[in-house]
Design a protein around this motif. Structure first.
Motif, PDB file in Angstrom:
ATOM      1  N   UNK A 102       0.712  -1.120  -0.048  1.00  0.00           N
ATOM      2  CA  UNK A 102       0.126  -0.067  -0.026  1.00  0.00           C
ATOM      3  C   UNK A 102       0.886   1.274  -0.127  1.00  0.00           C
ATOM      4  N   UNK A 103       1.912   1.304   0.767  1.00  0.00           N
ATOM      5  CA  UNK A 103       2.818   2.151   0.934  1.00  0.00           C
ATOM      6  C   UNK A 103       4.013   2.481  -0.173  1.00  0.00           C
ATOM      7  N   UNK A 104       4.291   1.469  -0.976  1.00  0.00           N
ATOM      8  CA  UNK A 104       5.406   1.669  -1.872  1.00  0.00           C
ATOM      9  C   UNK A 104       5.042   1.510  -3.465  1.00  0.00           C
ATOM     10  N   UNK A 105       5.631   2.536  -4.293  1.00  0.00           N
ATOM     11  CA  UNK A 105       5.029   2.472  -5.504  1.00  0.00           C
ATOM     12  C   UNK A 105       5.883   1.105  -6.059  1.00  0.00           C
ATOM     13  N   UNK A 106       5.096   0.376  -7.128  1.00  0.00           N
ATOM     14  CA  UNK A 106       5.726  -0.570  -7.913  1.00  0.00           C
ATOM     15  C   UNK A 106       5.312  -2.026  -7.385  1.00  0.00           C
ATOM     16  N   UNK A 107       5.285  -2.095  -6.053  1.00  0.00           N
ATOM     17  CA  UNK A 107       5.029  -3.373  -5.262  1.00  0.00           C
ATOM     18  C   UNK A 107       3.577  -4.054  -5.866  1.00  0.00           C
ATOM     19  N   UNK A 108       2.801  -3.393  -5.868  1.00  0.00           N
ATOM     20  CA  UNK A 108       1.385  -3.886  -6.374  1.00  0.00           C
ATOM     21  C   UNK A 108       1.383  -4.185  -7.642  1.00  0.00           C
ATOM     22  N   UNK A 125      11.220  -8.643  -6.819  1.00  0.00           N
ATOM     23  CA  UNK A 125      10.527  -8.173  -5.627  1.00  0.00           C
ATOM     24  C   UNK A 125      11.508  -8.080  -4.355  1.00  0.00           C
ATOM     25  N   UNK A 126      12.629  -9.084  -4.304  1.00  0.00           N
ATOM     26  CA  UNK A 126      13.332  -8.956  -3.357  1.00  0.00           C
ATOM     27  C   UNK A 126      14.267  -7.760  -3.588  1.00  0.00           C
ATOM     28  N   UNK A 127      14.686  -7.308  -4.610  1.00  0.00           N
ATOM     29  CA  UNK A 127      15.404  -6.087  -4.759  1.00  0.00           C
ATOM     30  C   UNK A 127      14.393  -4.992  -4.397  1.00  0.00           C
ATOM     31  N   UNK A 128      13.327  -5.000  -4.476  1.00  0.00           N
ATOM     32  CA  UNK A 128      12.341  -3.984  -3.910  1.00  0.00           C
ATOM     33  C   UNK A 128      12.305  -3.672  -2.559  1.00  0.00           C
ATOM     34  N   UNK A 129      12.782  -4.730  -1.541  1.00  0.00           N
ATOM     35  CA  UNK A 129      12.727  -4.606  -0.349  1.00  0.00           C
ATOM     36  C   UNK A 129      13.905  -3.924   0.244  1.00  0.00           C
ATOM     37  N   UNK A 130      15.154  -3.789  -0.625  1.00  0.00           N
ATOM     38  CA  UNK A 130      16.125  -2.972  -0.103  1.00  0.00           C
ATOM     39  C   UNK A 130      15.945  -1.630   0.380  1.00  0.00           C
ATOM     40  N   UNK A 131      16.477  -1.148   1.377  1.00  0.00           N
ATOM     41  CA  UNK A 131      16.011   0.351   2.064  1.00  0.00           C
ATOM     42  C   UNK A 131      15.903   1.363   1.130  1.00  0.00           C
TER      43      UNK A 131
END
Length: 209
Positions: free
Chosen positions: A81-87, A164-170
């Protein structure tokens, strides 16, 4: 919470790895080896025996993957909900999963039809010869496509999972959240009500950011 995430991710990754690896090995190994059987009427029975041995393992792997995927979807919902591109990435991943499940299920159904055909003469498990009945040949032609479609779909799932794992980097999380906040702030409705900033603040606090 950390132990839960590790368990879910392990189920997700190990199940997907077995699903992908088993389908690829089956296409090259099981079907390829059966095509080398000297008696053309025993090629389908040999391949069917191999696939029947693998089916329970494959079902368990798919079940583990799905359980892990659903668990991760629930735990990652605040970040979606908060991070663009994850959805968008999650939607693509879901579509690939549904496609892989459909292809796997239909492939198994076709395999059962071939198995019931008994000692039919064929050139290979997915290749008919001049003596092959038309209904068997039709199943073989469909299976020839599906045996490569399944590893292609599950392989694409592995790639999307890595992305998606890369998307979890700070750094990615911060940029995605700022991008989502910027989009919400430029929406007339949320600018008037302040809803975008409030949603962003709640999502970030739930995520520990």
């Amino acid at each position: 919470m950390s132990d839960t995430h590790t368990t879910l991710r392990s189920m997700h990754d190990l199940g997907l790895a077995a699903w992908f690896g088993g389908s690829l090995m089956g296409a090259f190994g099981v079907n390829g080896a059966a095509a080398r059987v000297g008696d053309s009427t025993q090629r389908i029975p040999v391949a069917s025996a191999g696939w029947s041995k693998w089916t329970p393992v494959n079902a368990a792997a798919i079940g583990a993957h799905l359980a892990g995927a659903v668990g991760e979807l629930v735990t990652e919902s605040p970040r979606m909900a908060a991070q663009r591109g994850v959805g968008r990435a999650s939607t693509l991943k879901t579509a690939l999963t549904v496609g892989a499940l459909a292809a796997t299920g239909y492939s198994r159904m076709l395999g059962n039809r071939l198995s019931r055909a008994g000692g039919t003469s064929v050139a290979g498990v997915t290749e008919p010869n001049q003596q092959t009945p038309q209904n068997v040949a039709a199943c073989q032609r469909q299976l020839k496509l599906l045996q490569w479609a399944i590893p292609a779909l599950t392989g694409a799932l592995i790639v999307v999972t890595a992305y998606m794992g890369e998307q979890q980097k700070p750094g990615q999380v911060l940029r995605g959240m700022l991008g989502r906040a910027n989009g919400l702030m430029h929406t007339p409705k949320t600018m008037a009500k302040g809803g975008g900033l409030m949603q962003m603040s709640k999502a970030m606090s739930r995520n520990g950011h």
